[in-house]
Enzyme design. Structure first.
Site, PDB file in Angstrom:
ATOM      1  N   LYS A  79     -17.339  -0.764   7.193  1.00  0.00           N
ATOM      2  CA  LYS A  79     -17.479  -1.999   6.045  1.00  0.00           C
ATOM      3  C   LYS A  79     -19.065  -1.321   5.741  1.00  0.00           C
ATOM      4  CE  LYS A  79     -17.601  -6.029   5.546  1.00  0.00           C
ATOM      5  NZ  LYS A  79     -17.077  -8.195   6.080  1.00  0.00           N
ATOM      6  N   MET A 113      24.349   8.685  -0.418  1.00  0.00           N
ATOM      7  CA  MET A 113      24.464   9.944   0.900  1.00  0.00           C
ATOM      8  C   MET A 113      24.848   9.222   2.439  1.00  0.00           C
ATOM      9  SD  MET A 113      23.979  12.894   0.858  1.00  0.00           S
ATOM     10  CE  MET A 113      22.633  13.909  -0.695  1.00  0.00           C
ATOM     11  N   GLU A 142       0.480  -0.882   0.083  1.00  0.00           N
ATOM     12  CA  GLU A 142       0.167   0.378  -0.147  1.00  0.00           C
ATOM     13  C   GLU A 142       1.131   1.187  -0.275  1.00  0.00           C
ATOM     14  OE1 GLU A 142      -0.578  -2.436   1.565  1.00  0.00           O
ATOM     15  OE2 GLU A 142      -2.200  -3.274   1.698  1.00  0.00           O
ATOM     16  N   PHE A 184     -10.493  -6.987  15.095  1.00  0.00           N
ATOM     17  CA  PHE A 184      -9.128  -7.396  14.399  1.00  0.00           C
ATOM     18  C   PHE A 184      -8.771  -6.291  12.618  1.00  0.00           C
ATOM     19  CE2 PHE A 184      -8.183  -9.531   9.631  1.00  0.00           C
ATOM     20  CZ  PHE A 184      -7.380 -10.466  10.290  1.00  0.00           C
ATOM     21  N   GLN A 185      -8.335  -6.116  12.158  1.00  0.00           N
ATOM     22  CA  GLN A 185      -7.455  -5.390  11.333  1.00  0.00           C
ATOM     23  C   GLN A 185      -7.861  -3.889  11.961  1.00  0.00           C
ATOM     24  OE1 GLN A 185      -7.478  -6.795   8.222  1.00  0.00           O
ATOM     25  NE2 GLN A 185      -5.720  -7.518   7.928  1.00  0.00           N
TER      26      GLN A 185
END
Lengths: 611, 207
Positions: free
Chosen positions: A200, A520, A88, A150-151
């Site tokens: 949801k 760097m 993501e 959950f999540q």
């Protein structure tokens, strides 16, 4: 080819533009009552309708549990192209690159929990670089919010300080307004990311809520009224300073590109005959071959540019924010200069440096209003000044340039590689840099002629940005060749997106500048940490075999004469291609302004040799 | 009101010439750094949408900008959909103006005004539970009376006092009561209103 940009404050694409045609087409396609498969209209449909109304044609996303109701209807909206990323973070960077290349709002999508936290880096990147983006996440059903389901994470709590605004939507009826507001806020005034978190059940609820018009959106957000026009009195004060200045310098920033004000910038500079310098994100604000283009400023800017700023009697800052990488130690910054600061964000005025004439407004409109107020100059009027600047430039550009293509150890010199990519693409490709030495080489040596042809992670400095952002840039400007130019460190951070390039046939050309180092970091350790090279040596895979595993044609160059050949070979590939450049392992990017020092304290050479 | 700039509280600052006092503090050849002047107490009024999470946005932003809030009082106004915050904090004028401008960027913030230099009523409310036995109760009540406070609860060995006034007045009362033993105290932080007909105006509210 002109670049379609929306005028600041415009809510929807202008009439007659391709975007407007796309929106009209989408509206005609919308089936409010009877969806395909005979189902009713649910929150997820509203999301898709809203995206189409805003002219969105592509979404970068990844499915997951609570966002599945949206994925369940996405197929009913074939005008919305969904790019399945491999992480993501890449979705957010791709939306970012898409927005910067196209000037439109980028959209990324993920589910709750880990997907949402993976988006965070990309959202923060867009925030610090003022990139218009709408990030959409799912969340657990409203009844479970706050129960550590959950999540479940409090993602609106997490994105609060890294978004321009964010929303948690628990009811499908709220979706039309929230989306219309979100796009308006993302693209209006100083652009930025807006995050919409949707439960949801809100995606699943049936709804007949209609989409608001622009007036309704404005009425809903009375606390958001950016100032576009410069204050008349301030414009007069600025014009007076400009007319009186003997050594004026323009500092052009990202705001020029965000406001599509490159035409006004050029007209203003030509009328006043004032040299134009630019910040990292201001690359492309002026054609670098223009006689008044003077170059890149700051920590790794050209010495002649920093010298011009330090000796100026007037700085005209246009859409830039006096970042510490630009000013160095503020107390020693351009101490003889008065400052005119034009920015659309009032909070940028006086934040990092005190200024003499602040002007809040859209930089394009401010410049257009300023042009008739300032005296016209001829180049001859500034002959002595220009002669001095030209001499400084000759001296500074002769250093740090390896025209032979080889660094002192005989290996490839990165500046030469980048210059060759710029030349081979006729300075018209979109070049997306990663972060570190490669980013500075890309900013300094490719040679830019076109606005929005240079994309770089400026404020956040996000390693791994180049490849996913280039995916978005290639889709945002399919008419332009797109290159991701990375170090071996940054490439390894987000190289999972190679599969995305293949699956969605995104024709990004990848150039890996491989020095087997975090370059760097190694440079700072050499210069400032007594050569204590801890954790800066970096192993990588065999990049040609890696590319082969994904079915991506790949090439390697180890000597200067191979460089043009492999670039042409990669360009000839129809689709993505990768080039592995083995560059000098210990080449430094010079000059460098040490942290905490001023613009006059550049280090130009090390160990007795120019880098 | 047609000029968008004049709707903002900092319009005066933009329109004004550079502050000669500020310029004078910088040594010649040295650029002054904003926000490094002498800190003093500021009182900000923020008018915001009365929505979930707005208090969090305001508090989070001030923390993120590296400021400590001395006090923050919030409640709804004559309009139930609009809340008003009184925020007190310490900083130099430029730094506090920077906080105020950052607050303005929050979509839910309708108005921010620094009322530090305005004539104003600035009161807070304190509830103080003081030990008060038969032998000391009369003395405690006397002090409360002097401060125009009132007793709102009496128990066998303690009383709850309610006091309103400026921060200094409440501080003074607390200092006097300290000798008797303060068992518990809660203060609302300052709430403020500008004296006279002037009001903190804002443009509109969310529909």
């Amino acid at each position: 080819m002109t670049i379609m940009r929306q005028a600041p404050g415009r809510h929807l694409p202008g009439a007659g533009t391709p975007e407007a045609a796309a929106v009209d087409h989408a509206r005609a396609e919308m089936l409010h009552e009877a969806k395909p498969r005979g189902r009713t209209r649910i929150g997820a449909d509203v999301v898709c309708e809203a995206l189409l109304r805003q002219g969105v044609d592509v979404i970068f996303g990844y499915p997951g549990g609570v966002i599945l109701p949206l994925y369940d209807v996405l197929g009913d909206y074939p005008q919305l192209r969904h790019i399945l990323v491999r992480h993501e973070q890449g979705a957010a960077h791709a939306a970012d690159g898409y927005a910067r290349a196209s000037g439109k709002v980028g959209v990324c999508l993920g589910t709750s929990g880990p997907a949402a936290t993976n988006l965070v880096t990309g959202i923060a990147n867009a925030m610090l670089d003022s990139v218009p983006m709408v990030a959409i996440t799912g969340n657990v059903v409203a009844a479970l919010l706050g129960r550590d389901a959950f999540q479940e994470v409090d993602i609106t709590g997490i994105t609060l300080p890294i978004t321009k605004h964010n929303y948690l939507v628990r009811n499908a009826d709220d979706l039309p307004h929230v989306f219309a507001e979100a796009f308006h806020i993302a693209r209006t005034g100083r652009p930025g990311p807006v995050h919409i978190d949707i439960t949801k059940d809100a995606l699943q609820q049936e709804t007949r809520a209609t989409h608001p018009d622009e007036a309704a959106v404005l009425a809903a957000i009375p606390g958001f009224r950016p100032t576009f026009e410069g204050h008349a009195r301030q414009l007069r004060l600025a014009a007076k300073l400009i007319d009186e200045a003997a050594r004026p310098v323009i500092l052009a920033g990202h705001g020029i590109l965000l406001a599509s004000a490159w035409g006004e910038l050029r007209a203003f500079a030509e009328r006043t005959q004032i040299p134009v310098t630019h910040t990292l994100l201001g690359v492309g604000a002026i054609d670098e071959t223009h006689p008044l283009s003077y170059g890149y400023m700051g920590m790794h800017g050209w010495k002649h540019v920093n010298r011009a700023i330090q000796s100026a009697d007037l700085l005209i800052a246009l859409g830039m924010r006096f970042d510490d990488r630009v000013t160095g130690k503020v107390s020693t910054y351009a101490t003889g200069a008065k400052i005119i600061h034009v920015d659309i964000d009032p909070a940028e005025i006086g934040k990092n440096v005190s200024v003499d004439v602040p002007i809040v407004g859209d930089v394009g409109r401010v410049l257009a209003a300023l042009i008739p107020l300032v005296a016209e100059r001829r180049p001859e009027d500034r002959a002595a000044y220009f002669a001095e600047l030209a001499e400084w430039r000759r001296e500074s550009e002769a250093r740090s340039w390896h025209g032979s293509g080889a660094w002192r150890d005989g290996l490839l010199s990165a500046d030469y590689v980048v210059e060759q990519i710029g030349a081979a693409t006729n300075h018209d490709a979109t070049l997306v840099a990663d972060v570190g030495q490669n980013q500075m080489w890309v900013a300094r040596y490719a040679g830019y002629r076109r606005p929005n042809s240079h994309i770089s992670s400026g404020g956040l400095g996000t390693m791994g940005f180049a490849l996913p952002a280039a995916m978005g840039a290639a889709i945002g400007r399919p008419d332009k060749e797109t290159w991701a130019i990375c170090g071996d460190g940054g490439f390894q951070m987000t190289m999972q997106q190679l599969a995305t390039l293949v699956q969605d046939q995104i024709p990004v050309k990848i150039a890996i500048l491989d020095n087997h180092k975090l370059g760097m970091i190694r440079q700072w350790q050499e210069l400032f940490y007594a050569g204590n090279y801890h954790s800066s040596h970096l192993l990588g895979p065999d990049y040609l075999k890696l590319a082969e595993a994904y079915g991506i044609p790949a090439f390697r160059a180890t000597t200067p004469d191979e460089v043009p050949t492999v670039i042409e070979a990669a360009r000839a590939v129809d689709g993505p291609a990768l080039i592995h450049f083995l560059i000098a392992e210990e080449q430094n990017i010079m000059p460098i302004m040490p942290a905490g020092k001023g613009l006059s304290d550049l280090i130009e050479e090390w160990g007795g040799a120019d880098e | 009101m047609s000029d968008p700039l004049t709707r903002r509280p900092f319009a005066a600052a933009y329109a004004a010439a550079p502050d000669p006092a500020a310029a004078a503090t910088a040594a010649p050849g040295v650029r002054s750094i904003p926000g490094t002047g002498a800190a003093h107490r500021h009182v900000l009024v923020a008018v915001v949408n009365n929505r979930p999470g707005v208090l969090n946005r305001v508090a989070s932003l001030i923390r993120a900008r590296n400021f400590n809030i001395d006090s923050l009082a919030v409640g709804h106004t004559e309009r139930p959909d609009v809340s008003r915050m009184t925020i007190t904090l310490h900083g130099d004028d430029v730094a506090v103006e920077q906080v105020a401008k950052q607050l303005y960027k929050l979509i839910d913030v309708l108005k921010v005004q620094d009322v530090t230099s305005e004539p104003r009523i600035e009161h807070e409310l304190a509830l103080i539970k003081v030990r008060a036995t038969n032998s000391t109760r009369a003395e405690v009540l006397k002090i409360v009376e002097l401060y125009k406070g009132r007793v709102v609860d009496v128990a066998a060995d303690s009383v709850i006092l309610e006091a309103t006034g400026t921060e200094d007045e409440v501080d003074a009362l607390v200092a006097l009561l300290g000798g008797f033993g303060i068992r518990e105290m809660v203060r609302t932080g300052a709430t403020v209103m500008v004296r006279g007909p002037q009001v903190v105006e804002y443009e509109g509210v969310a529909k």
